[in-house]
Design a protein around this motif. Structure first.
Motif, PDB file in Angstrom:
ATOM      1  N   ARG A   1       0.788  -1.061   0.006  1.00 46.94           N
ATOM      2  CA  ARG A   1       0.071   0.178  -0.056  1.00 46.94           C
ATOM      3  C   ARG A   1       0.864   1.126   0.085  1.00 46.94           C
ATOM      4  O   ARG A   1       0.822   2.173  -0.893  1.00 46.94           O
ATOM      5  N   LEU A   2       1.976   1.306   0.795  1.00 46.09           N
ATOM      6  CA  LEU A   2       2.929   2.503   0.864  1.00 46.09           C
ATOM      7  C   LEU A   2       3.509   2.628  -0.453  1.00 46.09           C
ATOM      8  O   LEU A   2       3.489   3.777  -1.092  1.00 46.09           O
ATOM      9  N   LEU A   3       3.906   1.546  -1.129  1.00 44.36           N
ATOM     10  CA  LEU A   3       4.616   1.647  -2.460  1.00 44.36           C
ATOM     11  C   LEU A   3       3.558   2.454  -3.541  1.00 44.36           C
ATOM     12  O   LEU A   3       3.675   3.233  -4.156  1.00 44.36           O
ATOM     13  N   ALA A   4       2.199   1.579  -3.430  1.00 44.39           N
ATOM     14  CA  ALA A   4       1.326   2.316  -4.507  1.00 44.39           C
ATOM     15  C   ALA A   4       0.825   3.730  -3.917  1.00 44.39           C
ATOM     16  O   ALA A   4       0.917   4.633  -5.298  1.00 44.39           O
ATOM     17  N   ASP A   5       0.804   4.424  -2.838  1.00 46.68           N
ATOM     18  CA  ASP A   5       0.651   5.809  -2.598  1.00 46.68           C
ATOM     19  C   ASP A   5       1.913   6.679  -3.098  1.00 46.68           C
ATOM     20  O   ASP A   5       1.542   7.735  -3.727  1.00 46.68           O
ATOM     21  N   ALA A   6       3.031   5.826  -2.795  1.00 48.85           N
ATOM     22  CA  ALA A   6       4.092   6.823  -3.357  1.00 48.85           C
ATOM     23  C   ALA A   6       4.275   7.044  -4.569  1.00 48.85           C
ATOM     24  O   ALA A   6       4.507   8.032  -5.495  1.00 48.85           O
ATOM     25  N   LEU A   7       3.876   6.012  -5.530  1.00 49.72           N
ATOM     26  CA  LEU A   7       4.023   5.894  -6.903  1.00 49.72           C
ATOM     27  C   LEU A   7       2.955   6.666  -7.594  1.00 49.72           C
ATOM     28  O   LEU A   7       3.175   7.631  -8.604  1.00 49.72           O
ATOM     29  N   LYS A   8       1.698   6.876  -6.884  1.00 50.33           N
ATOM     30  CA  LYS A   8       0.672   7.683  -7.484  1.00 50.33           C
ATOM     31  C   LYS A   8       0.811   9.100  -7.169  1.00 50.33           C
ATOM     32  O   LYS A   8       0.567   9.950  -8.047  1.00 50.33           O
ATOM     33  N   THR A   9       1.498   9.443  -6.041  1.00 49.46           N
ATOM     34  CA  THR A   9       1.985  10.778  -5.914  1.00 49.46           C
ATOM     35  C   THR A   9       2.841  11.279  -6.746  1.00 49.46           C
ATOM     36  O   THR A   9       2.918  12.484  -7.267  1.00 49.46           O
ATOM     37  N   ARG A  10       3.665  10.357  -7.491  1.00 49.25           N
ATOM     38  CA  ARG A  10       4.450  10.994  -8.627  1.00 49.25           C
ATOM     39  C   ARG A  10       4.012  10.551  -9.839  1.00 49.25           C
ATOM     40  O   ARG A  10       4.643  10.997 -10.888  1.00 49.25           O
ATOM     41  N   GLY A  11       2.910  10.439 -10.101  1.00 59.22           N
ATOM     42  CA  GLY A  11       2.019  10.588 -11.177  1.00 59.22           C
ATOM     43  C   GLY A  11       1.794   9.333 -12.037  1.00 59.22           C
ATOM     44  O   GLY A  11       1.213   9.278 -12.961  1.00 59.22           O
TER      45      GLY A  11
END
Length: 206
Positions: free
Chosen positions: A21-31
């Motif tokens: 989940r943390l990885l998904a959130d981090a990648l989403k914030t980067r577009g």
């Protein structure tokens, strides 16, 4: 354009779901366009099978029946969620995939790894591009898992012996497939683990 398929593996309570989940959130914030999913589950039909295999008495199913159920769920998940997302160029992050079946049914409940691999080759035919193995002490992981007190505790009910077999088995898989697996120490603060995960994934994205 093809996407990137990342799976997270580990024993129960290893923290892999949180890290996914943390990885998904981090990648989403980067577009990045990200699909966060899980197994068993990830599609309506597969979620129905999830309830069958993760709840109830530990002896509810034989290992052979579990392999068939997990493979059926995975096929539906692959058809309806994973492959369409990858075809659209998305990053798919999956909490468990076929490696969990290789371990939980193929190793721990009988010498059925060959059967798991045969069914996988016949009905699935796909591996992740990257598998992140969150390594954790079995005693600590089981304690964490049981503290959740959720309804899906069927495999935790098998006890620490199963978790110890799983840890050894997952580490052996990482040696068997070194180009796909990355092992990350999960017995550290959440942020440190997440940072290492993101570093590994960043290398695959560049």
């Amino acid at each position: 354009m093809s996407g990137l398929f990342i799976s997270f593996e580990g024993i129960d309570g290893s923290g892999k779901s949180t890290q996914a989940r943390l990885l998904a959130d981090a990648l989403k914030t980067r577009g990045y366009d990200v699909v966060l999913t899980r197994e068993p589950g990830g599609s309506p039909g597969a979620e129905e099978i999830r309830a069958l295999v993760l709840q109830g008495d530990p002896d509810r199913w034989s290992a052979e029946t579990e392999i068939l159920l997990f493979t059926a769920a995975r096929r539906d998940h692959l058809e309806r969620t994973i492959r369409p997302a990858l075809a659209d160029g998305k990053i798919v992050i999956c909490d468990r995939f076929a490696d969990s079946t290789r371990m939980y049914q193929g190793l721990s409940r009988g010498d059925l790894r060959a059967l798991v691999d045969q069914l996988h080759s016949l009905m699935i035919g796909q591996e992740p591009d990257l598998t992140v193995l969150i390594d954790m002490d079995p005693g600590v992981g089981l304690s964490r898992a049981l503290s959740r007190q959720g309804a899906e505790e069927r495999f935790e009910s098998f006890g620490q012996d199963l978790q110890e077999k799983m840890r050894s088995g997952f580490l052996a898989l990482a040696q068997e497939f070194p180009d796909r697996f990355v092992v990350i120490d999960g017995a550290r603060p959440l942020e440190q683990v997440a940072a290492d995960v993101q570093t590994v994934v960043e290398a695959r994205l560049t």
